[in-house]
Scaffold this motif. Structure first.
Motif, PDB file in Angstrom:
ATOM      1  N   THR A 157       0.854  -1.177   0.000  1.00 50.51           N
ATOM      2  CA  THR A 157       0.000   0.000   0.000  1.00 50.51           C
ATOM      3  C   THR A 157       0.896   1.235   0.000  1.00 50.51           C
ATOM      4  O   THR A 157       1.734   1.391   0.881  1.00 50.51           O
ATOM      5  N   ARG A 158       0.705   2.100  -0.996  1.00 50.97           N
ATOM      6  CA  ARG A 158       1.522   3.315  -1.116  1.00 50.97           C
ATOM      7  C   ARG A 158       0.879   4.427  -0.286  1.00 50.97           C
ATOM      8  O   ARG A 158      -0.244   4.844  -0.563  1.00 50.97           O
ATOM      9  N   VAL A 159       1.625   4.880   0.727  1.00 55.93           N
ATOM     10  CA  VAL A 159       1.128   5.856   1.690  1.00 55.93           C
ATOM     11  C   VAL A 159       1.939   7.138   1.572  1.00 55.93           C
ATOM     12  O   VAL A 159       3.166   7.097   1.453  1.00 55.93           O
ATOM     13  N   LEU A 160       1.249   8.271   1.615  1.00 56.13           N
ATOM     14  CA  LEU A 160       1.897   9.576   1.681  1.00 56.13           C
ATOM     15  C   LEU A 160       1.482  10.240   2.981  1.00 56.13           C
ATOM     16  O   LEU A 160       0.290  10.352   3.271  1.00 56.13           O
ATOM     17  N   ILE A 161       2.473  10.646   3.762  1.00 51.66           N
ATOM     18  CA  ILE A 161       2.224  11.356   5.022  1.00 51.66           C
ATOM     19  C   ILE A 161       2.685  12.794   4.815  1.00 51.66           C
ATOM     20  O   ILE A 161       3.860  13.042   4.532  1.00 51.66           O
ATOM     21  N   CYS A 162       1.764  13.736   4.948  1.00 49.92           N
ATOM     22  CA  CYS A 162       2.073  15.146   4.724  1.00 49.92           C
ATOM     23  C   CYS A 162       1.822  15.944   5.997  1.00 49.92           C
ATOM     24  O   CYS A 162       0.687  16.085   6.451  1.00 49.92           O
ATOM     25  N   ASP A 163       2.898  16.454   6.564  1.00 47.31           N
ATOM     26  CA  ASP A 163       2.836  17.288   7.768  1.00 47.31           C
ATOM     27  C   ASP A 163       4.101  18.113   7.806  1.00 47.31           C
ATOM     28  O   ASP A 163       5.170  17.612   7.464  1.00 47.31           O
ATOM     29  N   ASP A 164       4.002  19.370   8.209  1.00 48.23           N
ATOM     30  CA  ASP A 164       5.200  20.210   8.266  1.00 48.23           C
ATOM     31  C   ASP A 164       6.090  19.879   9.457  1.00 48.23           C
ATOM     32  O   ASP A 164       7.242  20.276   9.496  1.00 48.23           O
ATOM     33  N   SER A 165       5.584  19.102  10.379  1.00 50.75           N
ATOM     34  CA  SER A 165       6.365  18.691  11.547  1.00 50.75           C
ATOM     35  C   SER A 165       6.988  17.318  11.310  1.00 50.75           C
ATOM     36  O   SER A 165       6.268  16.330  11.091  1.00 50.75           O
ATOM     37  N   ASN A 166       8.310  17.263  11.357  1.00 48.32           N
ATOM     38  CA  ASN A 166       9.008  15.991  11.199  1.00 48.32           C
ATOM     39  C   ASN A 166       8.572  15.013  12.287  1.00 48.32           C
ATOM     40  O   ASN A 166       8.372  13.826  12.030  1.00 48.32           O
ATOM     41  N   LEU A 167       8.413  15.504  13.502  1.00 47.51           N
ATOM     42  CA  LEU A 167       7.971  14.667  14.619  1.00 47.51           C
ATOM     43  C   LEU A 167       6.586  14.072  14.338  1.00 47.51           C
ATOM     44  O   LEU A 167       6.352  12.883  14.567  1.00 47.51           O
TER      45      LEU A 167
ATOM     46  N   ALA B  98       6.009  14.131   2.963  1.00 50.74           N
ATOM     47  CA  ALA B  98       5.998  15.476   2.395  1.00 50.74           C
ATOM     48  C   ALA B  98       5.913  16.479   3.544  1.00 50.74           C
ATOM     49  O   ALA B  98       5.192  16.251   4.507  1.00 50.74           O
ATOM     50  N   LYS B  99       6.640  17.576   3.421  1.00 57.20           N
ATOM     51  CA  LYS B  99       6.686  18.568   4.501  1.00 57.20           C
ATOM     52  C   LYS B  99       5.707  19.726   4.324  1.00 57.20           C
ATOM     53  O   LYS B  99       5.563  20.562   5.211  1.00 57.20           O
ATOM     54  N   ASP B 100       5.045  19.792   3.161  1.00 56.07           N
ATOM     55  CA  ASP B 100       4.033  20.824   2.940  1.00 56.07           C
ATOM     56  C   ASP B 100       3.095  20.373   1.837  1.00 56.07           C
ATOM     57  O   ASP B 100       3.340  19.378   1.152  1.00 56.07           O
ATOM     58  N   GLY B 101       2.029  21.122   1.650  1.00 58.03           N
ATOM     59  CA  GLY B 101       1.029  20.742   0.678  1.00 58.03           C
ATOM     60  C   GLY B 101       1.523  20.743  -0.755  1.00 58.03           C
ATOM     61  O   GLY B 101       1.101  19.915  -1.565  1.00 58.03           O
TER      62      GLY B 101
ATOM     63  N   LEU C  54      -2.987  13.676   6.010  1.00 59.06           N
ATOM     64  CA  LEU C  54      -2.797  15.090   5.728  1.00 59.06           C
ATOM     65  C   LEU C  54      -3.032  15.969   6.946  1.00 59.06           C
ATOM     66  O   LEU C  54      -4.101  15.920   7.557  1.00 59.06           O
ATOM     67  N   ASP C  55      -2.031  16.792   7.253  1.00 62.40           N
ATOM     68  CA  ASP C  55      -2.181  17.824   8.281  1.00 62.40           C
ATOM     69  C   ASP C  55      -2.916  19.007   7.646  1.00 62.40           C
ATOM     70  O   ASP C  55      -2.937  19.151   6.420  1.00 62.40           O
ATOM     71  N   LEU C  56      -3.483  19.885   8.457  1.00 57.26           N
ATOM     72  CA  LEU C  56      -4.169  21.059   7.929  1.00 57.26           C
ATOM     73  C   LEU C  56      -3.288  22.305   7.919  1.00 57.26           C
ATOM     74  O   LEU C  56      -3.256  23.034   6.937  1.00 57.26           O
ATOM     75  N   THR C  57      -2.585  22.548   9.001  1.00 60.60           N
ATOM     76  CA  THR C  57      -1.832  23.788   9.142  1.00 60.60           C
ATOM     77  C   THR C  57      -0.394  23.571   8.694  1.00 60.60           C
ATOM     78  O   THR C  57       0.397  22.960   9.412  1.00 60.60           O
ATOM     79  N   MET C  58      -0.091  24.066   7.475  1.00 54.92           N
ATOM     80  CA  MET C  58       1.234  23.900   6.889  1.00 54.92           C
ATOM     81  C   MET C  58       1.556  25.133   6.042  1.00 54.92           C
ATOM     82  O   MET C  58       0.646  25.818   5.582  1.00 54.92           O
TER      83      MET C  58
ATOM     84  N   ASP D  92      -1.782  24.770   2.492  1.00 59.83           N
ATOM     85  CA  ASP D  92      -2.262  24.071   3.687  1.00 59.83           C
ATOM     86  C   ASP D  92      -3.140  22.877   3.289  1.00 59.83           C
ATOM     87  O   ASP D  92      -3.368  22.609   2.104  1.00 59.83           O
ATOM     88  N   GLY D  93      -3.604  22.166   4.292  1.00 60.00           N
ATOM     89  CA  GLY D  93      -4.389  20.970   4.039  1.00 60.00           C
ATOM     90  C   GLY D  93      -5.679  21.232   3.282  1.00 60.00           C
ATOM     91  O   GLY D  93      -6.069  20.442   2.423  1.00 60.00           O
ATOM     92  N   LEU D  94      -6.342  22.342   3.574  1.00 59.12           N
ATOM     93  CA  LEU D  94      -7.560  22.678   2.837  1.00 59.12           C
ATOM     94  C   LEU D  94      -7.243  22.929   1.367  1.00 59.12           C
ATOM     95  O   LEU D  94      -7.992  22.517   0.478  1.00 59.12           O
ATOM     96  N   GLY D  95      -6.113  23.578   1.106  1.00 55.32           N
ATOM     97  CA  GLY D  95      -5.688  23.814  -0.274  1.00 55.32           C
ATOM     98  C   GLY D  95      -5.401  22.522  -1.010  1.00 55.32           C
ATOM     99  O   GLY D  95      -5.723  22.375  -2.192  1.00 55.32           O
TER     100      GLY D  95
END
Length: 121
Positions: free
Chosen positions: A3-13, A33-36, A53-57, A61-64
């Protein structure tokens, strides 16, 4: 099959936390990915099965990202993971096509429940 997964969040943690939360029985090929904008570049050029997907980046951003996916008809299950748990925000992301809204910090049982309901487990 993986399963190919993409994790997008500006926080490495936060990206690492999501990665560690993925069930062991889910065979995955994970990209980060570190941003949208970075996430959209990956999604436009590669097949991805699930997006966390995170929202605040920054940049987009996530909504975008959700709006771009809708506009470009890129269809995949998107699980939004955010600390912004206001009902209005949850309704907005679901209206833009997200499959689920998961609260940060993510609960493993909640993640497993959503993955199972969408046929990944």
């Amino acid at each position: 099959m993986s399963t190919r997964v993409l994790i997008c969040d500006d926080s490495n943690l936060a990206r690492k936390q999501v990665l560690r939360s993925l069930p062991e029985n889910l065979s995955t090929d994970v990209q980060l990915a570190k941003d949208g904008q970075e996430a959209l570049d990956i999604l436009r050029n590669q097949h991805i099965d699930i997006l966390f997907l995170d929202l605040t980046m920054p940049i987009i951003d996530g909504l975008g990202v959700l709006q771009a996916l809708k506009d470009e008809e890129i269809n995949l299950p998107v699980f939004v993971i955010s600390a912004d748990v206001q009902p209005e925000m949850q309704n907005r992301v679901l209206a833009l096509g997200a499959k689920a809204f998961l609260r940060k910090p993510m609960q493993l049982d909640t993640l497993n429940e959503h993955l199972k309901s969408h046929g990944f487990l």
